[in-house]
Scaffold this active site. Structure first.
Site, mmCIF file in Angstrom:
data_model
loop_
_atom_site.group_PDB
_atom_site.id
_atom_site.type_symbol
_atom_site.label_atom_id
_atom_site.label_comp_id
_atom_site.label_asym_id
_atom_site.label_seq_id
_atom_site.Cartn_x
_atom_site.Cartn_y
_atom_site.Cartn_z
ATOM 1 C CG ASP C 228 5.890 28.587 7.546
ATOM 2 O OD1 ASP C 228 5.836 28.096 6.410
ATOM 3 O OD2 ASP C 228 6.187 27.929 8.547
ATOM 4 C CB ALA C 229 6.986 35.391 6.860
#
Lengths: 284, 284, 284, 284
Positions: C228-229
């Protein structure tokens, strides 16, 4: 005519609404607003009720006593009853940023806010001219590592001697001590310049820029001991893009901060906020 | 356990809330939701209340009778009491645009909508394959100047024979006749592709483009005899700029239309909408 | 007429714009769109340019060669030139949630998306009927701890044999391996159901509920090795309140997810996204 | 270093971009921003370009001459070239509402606005103390039916003697005459308290309340002879519900008005607005 606002929360169980509305009706009150909420996870009942009383003999204090003895103790309620007769007193804490200050004082002068501002405290002198131009007493209380404790003592004395009801940190750039927080629980409103819980702590616009988010935000919340982790009152957002520099984010953010903080102040002073389990119930 | 939803409006006067909540408590109901509103201009009181009944002997019909005789007639209320036992039946009217159709049927299939769709009516055959793929009966009722009356007759027969509760015009491109409207008052939901009251009538995206607006919108509303002038249920907006062509506005608008129409359908089926004076009270 | 889209980034220096526009003019191209951006922190220049060529003899490949030799190597550019002649091919990865699937397939069928969907891969069979009803080949590739490597091998073979250009994870509930990511750098689009960087990881709506946020969000981003980065493509938000349960947040979030993912797909296929330093430049 | 901003529009034809960027490069300018737009309906090309010049001998006037002779006349361009050396001068017209005034002066004092405010004109004396506290000259020019022409004469003299570049009507409650408009074409910015084109004219919040809209808006636009029909610069919106009284709409609207007007002022002073066919192109 007098008007009171009742805020209640307690364990949920049947017939609370009927019991409370009955009680108010017995006391000759006309309910002009009722809203309620049940947190089904926690099984907690919340209620906000406004009632008008036309009888000359009505006494808010007597009503409070009767409410406590007849109702609140039975249902083991946490409750507050506010009379519209008294305006809440707000202390403004500021540092060097002026946008929230201008915004709040502009609204205050226009009569938009239902409160009084007995004074402004700042750890810097920069914004004194603004306080002066709005004719609000300004106290300069510098804060350094060495003077922190003394400064806090001065703040407390001012707050108490003016019967301050709540504190607004309008971009005040100092950490509030646990002692002050414990004296004003859920009564210190801060504006944090990010969409919490993203970007807790210092320089959130820099972090937002680095992460490349497409929306920035601002969050007003009650101050608790854990930094930027208190109950959220309001949040606002604005779209940004790769064309925006950090300075652009800061400029766009100022407009969010002003509105999100002003919203929190209005909700708080209109007795529309209840706090439970580090979250807010907002009866708006 | 049975659950009922009560919707009330009547002239405002003291003690309505206490009286109603008392009544429900007497009938062994536990109020799990209450919301109320007073239109101070019109002096009208509105209330929405959900109550649960655990007694096996509870009968919604008996409750309705008692409510009518004991309460509603005294206060001269307009009221409705819905039992959660019955899902509302929705008829879908469509023409050639498929985006709202896909959206509603996708939600329906996912179980997001608390309703039944007995059939779809269209004046064109183009979208029949979509209805087929979702296994919903599809009736092709063409509408021309000559056949308009006959078509309406066919529509009415279908609506009545299936006990349809409300109609959703999912970009249905025909004017609904006063006769049909009068049979389904505040029960026909339309989606208009503009931010009403701006851009009433045909081709609103073209008008929005020509005017150079910076925000476009969509509006879901109940159909009344005056075109696009019925009570507004929900509205949505999206930013646009000079870079957007008319086709871009239409594409962006589709996403607004889908969501604003779906919101209206959900509010309507969850009994959260009351209509008064051509406006809605939305208890959400 | 042929149309090409040029995406460039390189170290910023004077005269890049004039040099590039000159080059296109020399090749008889008419520039119909130009946009540029300079990241002043990184000193990187970005440019997007669309040009039309009417000469029958125009060859995109010859243009690419000339561009590389004359321009790109001199300026040490990273660049891509896309011809409008070829539609990108998208593979859809899904699990059990159907809302993004319905939304994308509805748009695809309506002709809203400029792409092809050669197939859908799922680790579950639940949504096969939807793929079938839209007549898209569906491959069931279950993933367990033991079969993970084998499953990935099957996925890769399908992706390569169909010349897939990019992958969309429409709520695909498995971690993508570094191997697959490295083969499709900035070509795997994920939808995360929170306002990143808040609530990374599993169950973000539960975390949002617990924190008591007043706004929820969804984020579409390119998949990188860190969960999720990756670079954010689009974000959307919606207001919530204490009245919303976790289930309500999930339902509201579905609408955000659909739109934010569809936006990312459209931006990507229209060649409007450039990635640099884990951030996106969106020329919209 | 000097910086200029070039705004151009003309009939669209091939090679304009290459020709202009070449011209700037020849003059030793480094283009730091370029954006362009083609209105395909009208076949009009728009361009905004910022260029930096480091040579000491650079003269904006000489550049203007060369641009006119070499380029602008050939392409039959409408064009403007602004030097960053000169800050635009803004005249503020106000009446009795203070929220936009406070907001603009707060921003002005904070250094957020790239402009000068030589004076404020009002047809009432009420807000003079605010002008005084910000130390801006205040001219009281009352307007009655009889004095309207004289008042306008006084206004014009002030505007001309101070070399005012543009006028901002910050809730100025008088109609601007065609004469004044013709002297400041697309240089008078008004804030209208509705989502135009909905609710043109007086008391838009009352009309919005009556219609029962679920979203209210504010619109900043250039003043033209037709009331509230000039080119739109920016619009903002906020959700409302049945719980909001007219007074609530007015209060919520104030926040919209402040931001939408401030946005317009910033776009205008940063030379980001072009007007064509009663619409704006906003290069933001």
């Amino acid at each position: 005519m007098q008007k009171i606002t009742i805020l209640i929360h307690c364990k949920d169980r049947p017939n609370i609404i009927a019991t409370v509305t009955n009680f108010v009706a017995e006391k000759q009150g006309n309910i002009v607003y009722i809203d309620q909420h049940v947190d089904r996870e926690q099984n907690i009942f919340f209620m906000r009720l406004e009632s008008e009383f036309v009888h000359e003999t009505f006494s808010a204090d007597a009503f409070r006593d009767a409410f406590k003895n007849t109702l609140a103790d039975n249902f083991d309620m946490k409750w507050r009853i506010y009379s519209s007769a008294r305006k809440p007193k707000m202390a403004l804490f500021i540092s060097k940023y002026d946008h929230c200050l201008y915004d709040l004082l502009g609204r205050y002068n226009s009569g938009e806010l239902n409160l009084e501002i007995p004074f402004i405290i700042s750890n810097h002198l920069d914004l004194k001219p603004i306080a002066d131009s709005f004719k609000i007493p300004f106290f300069h209380i510098p804060v350094t590592k060495d003077t922190k404790e003394l400064a806090e003592q001065q703040q407390l004395e001012l707050l108490e001697s003016h019967n301050i009801d709540f504190i607004v940190l309008a971009r005040y750039m100092q950490i509030i001590s646990p002692k002050l927080i414990s004296k004003y629980p859920n009564k210190i409103i801060n504006i944090h310049h990010s969409f919490l819980p993203a970007f807790v702590g210092a320089k959130p616009y820099h972090s937002a820029f680095k992460r490349g988010v497409k929306i920035i935000g601002a969050t007003s919340h009650y101050v608790t001991e854990e930094l930027d982790a208190g109950p959220i009152i309001d949040q606002g957002v604005a779209r940004v893009s790769h064309t925006h520099s950090i300075e652009d984010l800061i400029a766009k953010g100022r407009d969010l901060e002003k509105i999100v903080l002003a919203n929190a102040v209005k909700l708080h002073t209109n007795r529309k906020v209840m706090v439970y389990n580090n979250k807010t119930v907002i009866f708006s």
